[in-house]
Design a protein around this motif. Sequence first.
Motif, mmCIF file in Angstrom:
data_model
loop_
_atom_site.group_PDB
_atom_site.id
_atom_site.type_symbol
_atom_site.label_atom_id
_atom_site.label_comp_id
_atom_site.label_asym_id
_atom_site.label_seq_id
_atom_site.Cartn_x
_atom_site.Cartn_y
_atom_site.Cartn_z
ATOM 1 N N PHE A 79 155.721 15.000 80.662
ATOM 2 C CA PHE A 79 156.376 14.255 79.586
ATOM 3 C C PHE A 79 155.841 14.700 78.229
ATOM 4 O O PHE A 79 154.631 14.784 78.026
ATOM 5 C CB PHE A 79 156.115 12.745 79.733
ATOM 6 C CG PHE A 79 156.846 12.102 80.875
ATOM 7 C CD1 PHE A 79 156.371 12.222 82.178
ATOM 8 C CD2 PHE A 79 158.001 11.358 80.653
ATOM 9 C CE1 PHE A 79 157.037 11.627 83.238
ATOM 10 C CE2 PHE A 79 158.673 10.759 81.705
ATOM 11 C CZ PHE A 79 158.199 10.893 83.001
ATOM 12 N N ASN A 81 157.377 14.987 73.738
ATOM 13 C CA ASN A 81 158.557 14.911 72.864
ATOM 14 C C ASN A 81 159.155 16.312 72.718
ATOM 15 O O ASN A 81 158.577 17.310 73.178
ATOM 16 C CB ASN A 81 158.230 14.232 71.532
ATOM 17 C CG ASN A 81 157.159 14.967 70.746
ATOM 18 O OD1 ASN A 81 157.076 16.200 70.778
ATOM 19 N ND2 ASN A 81 156.312 14.223 70.053
ATOM 20 N N ASN A 99 160.360 16.270 80.872
ATOM 21 C CA ASN A 99 160.833 14.902 80.674
ATOM 22 C C ASN A 99 160.576 14.594 79.205
ATOM 23 O O ASN A 99 159.424 14.381 78.801
ATOM 24 C CB ASN A 99 160.055 13.930 81.552
ATOM 25 C CG ASN A 99 160.347 14.162 83.027
ATOM 26 O OD1 ASN A 99 161.198 13.497 83.602
ATOM 27 N ND2 ASN A 99 159.659 15.127 83.624
ATOM 28 N N PHE A 101 160.694 12.619 75.737
ATOM 29 C CA PHE A 101 160.826 11.279 75.150
ATOM 30 C C PHE A 101 160.940 11.410 73.641
ATOM 31 O O PHE A 101 160.579 12.445 73.068
ATOM 32 C CB PHE A 101 159.644 10.379 75.539
ATOM 33 C CG PHE A 101 158.289 10.877 75.086
ATOM 34 C CD1 PHE A 101 157.866 10.719 73.760
ATOM 35 C CD2 PHE A 101 157.424 11.496 75.977
ATOM 36 C CE1 PHE A 101 156.618 11.175 73.342
ATOM 37 C CE2 PHE A 101 156.167 11.957 75.562
ATOM 38 C CZ PHE A 101 155.776 11.797 74.246
ATOM 39 N N GLU A 102 161.431 10.374 73.018
ATOM 40 C CA GLU A 102 161.524 10.375 71.572
ATOM 41 C C GLU A 102 160.301 9.679 70.997
ATOM 42 O O GLU A 102 159.938 8.588 71.471
ATOM 43 C CB GLU A 102 162.780 9.611 71.157
ATOM 44 C CG GLU A 102 163.561 10.320 70.089
ATOM 45 C CD GLU A 102 164.906 9.657 69.902
ATOM 46 O OE1 GLU A 102 165.021 8.851 68.960
ATOM 47 O OE2 GLU A 102 165.813 9.935 70.717
ATOM 48 N N SER A 105 159.543 5.769 70.830
ATOM 49 C CA SER A 105 160.292 5.033 71.853
ATOM 50 C C SER A 105 159.341 4.549 72.945
ATOM 51 O O SER A 105 158.180 4.936 73.002
ATOM 52 C CB SER A 105 161.349 5.940 72.481
ATOM 53 O OG SER A 105 160.705 6.949 73.256
ATOM 54 N N THR A 106 159.877 3.676 73.804
ATOM 55 C CA THR A 106 159.141 3.192 74.969
ATOM 56 C C THR A 106 159.954 3.529 76.204
ATOM 57 O O THR A 106 161.163 3.325 76.216
ATOM 58 C CB THR A 106 158.941 1.664 74.882
ATOM 59 O OG1 THR A 106 158.159 1.384 73.715
ATOM 60 C CG2 THR A 106 158.203 1.121 76.087
ATOM 61 N N PHE A 107 159.306 4.091 77.211
ATOM 62 C CA PHE A 107 160.027 4.386 78.457
ATOM 63 C C PHE A 107 159.206 3.904 79.634
ATOM 64 O O PHE A 107 157.998 3.662 79.511
ATOM 65 C CB PHE A 107 160.333 5.887 78.570
ATOM 66 C CG PHE A 107 159.115 6.782 78.611
ATOM 67 C CD1 PHE A 107 158.530 7.146 79.824
ATOM 68 C CD2 PHE A 107 158.550 7.281 77.439
ATOM 69 C CE1 PHE A 107 157.421 7.971 79.863
ATOM 70 C CE2 PHE A 107 157.430 8.113 77.475
ATOM 71 C CZ PHE A 107 156.867 8.458 78.686
#
Length: 264
Positions: A79, A81, A99, A101-102, A105-107
């Motif tokens: 993971f 960004n 993977n 993510f921005e 953000s929360t994932f």
Amino acid sequence: MGMRFSILGSGSAGNSALLQTDNTRVLVDAGFSAKKLAGLLEALGEKLESIDAIFLTHEHGDHAAGLSGLARYPNIRVFANHATSHALQAGLKHRIPWNVFETGSTFRFRDLEVSSFAVPHDAQEPVGFLIAHGEDDLLSPRQSLAWLTDLGHAPQHVRERIREADVLVVEANHCPQMLQADTKRPWSVKQRIGGRHGHLSNEAARELLSSATSPRWRHVFLAHLSRDCNSPTAVETACRAPLAALDCGFSVVAPGAGTPFFNF
Ligand SMILES: [Zn+2]
Ligand SMILES: [Zn+2]
């Protein structure tokens, strides 16, 4: 039940930590070769094969050097960004199924809730993490870990995030006097380290711990110490007072050393 956490290593020679629940094992950063990571995990009774995911803060080698050797471990999800993944992929021979993510953000990853937040550091898009597990009930109280290294200063949004953590990892990179006196580093490098997009000094760490103070904090790990321009004693002297006032435990992680499991 709960989480357990161990810093595998910390400092400019490499950074990585293991965070696990009953069902999930993740690494925060992978700044050692895959072989070295496997050895560090083995010393804890764990295996690199059993790691489910790696969350990367930024592309610097001391946080991501392990990626090139992870081609042999296709089950580990990586993971990062977009900017970090792009910067890292360019230097790799194998293609990582990122993977992405921005930032901000929360994932969810399995039983973890992972929030990222931007930090000021001289990388493409560096982040810190707040990683939580559990619900807000008595059986499984929510616990969280904040990971905050590699930042030149701590903006307000960073201070707010770390107040939510039960366990906090924060950088105490250098002693400004030792950095100035250092003869190995050219002036430009000293400027970069001590600058607004460099690393937190012991004094900056103390200021952060004194002003962002949270009654939630149970333990603070002071990490990413410079081997040449800092000492565990200098960090302890700088940061003891604000943490003692809070009745919060703390550990200074010596460069190159890891920590035993902390359960929370
Ligand atoms: Zn670093
Ligand atoms: Zn860095």
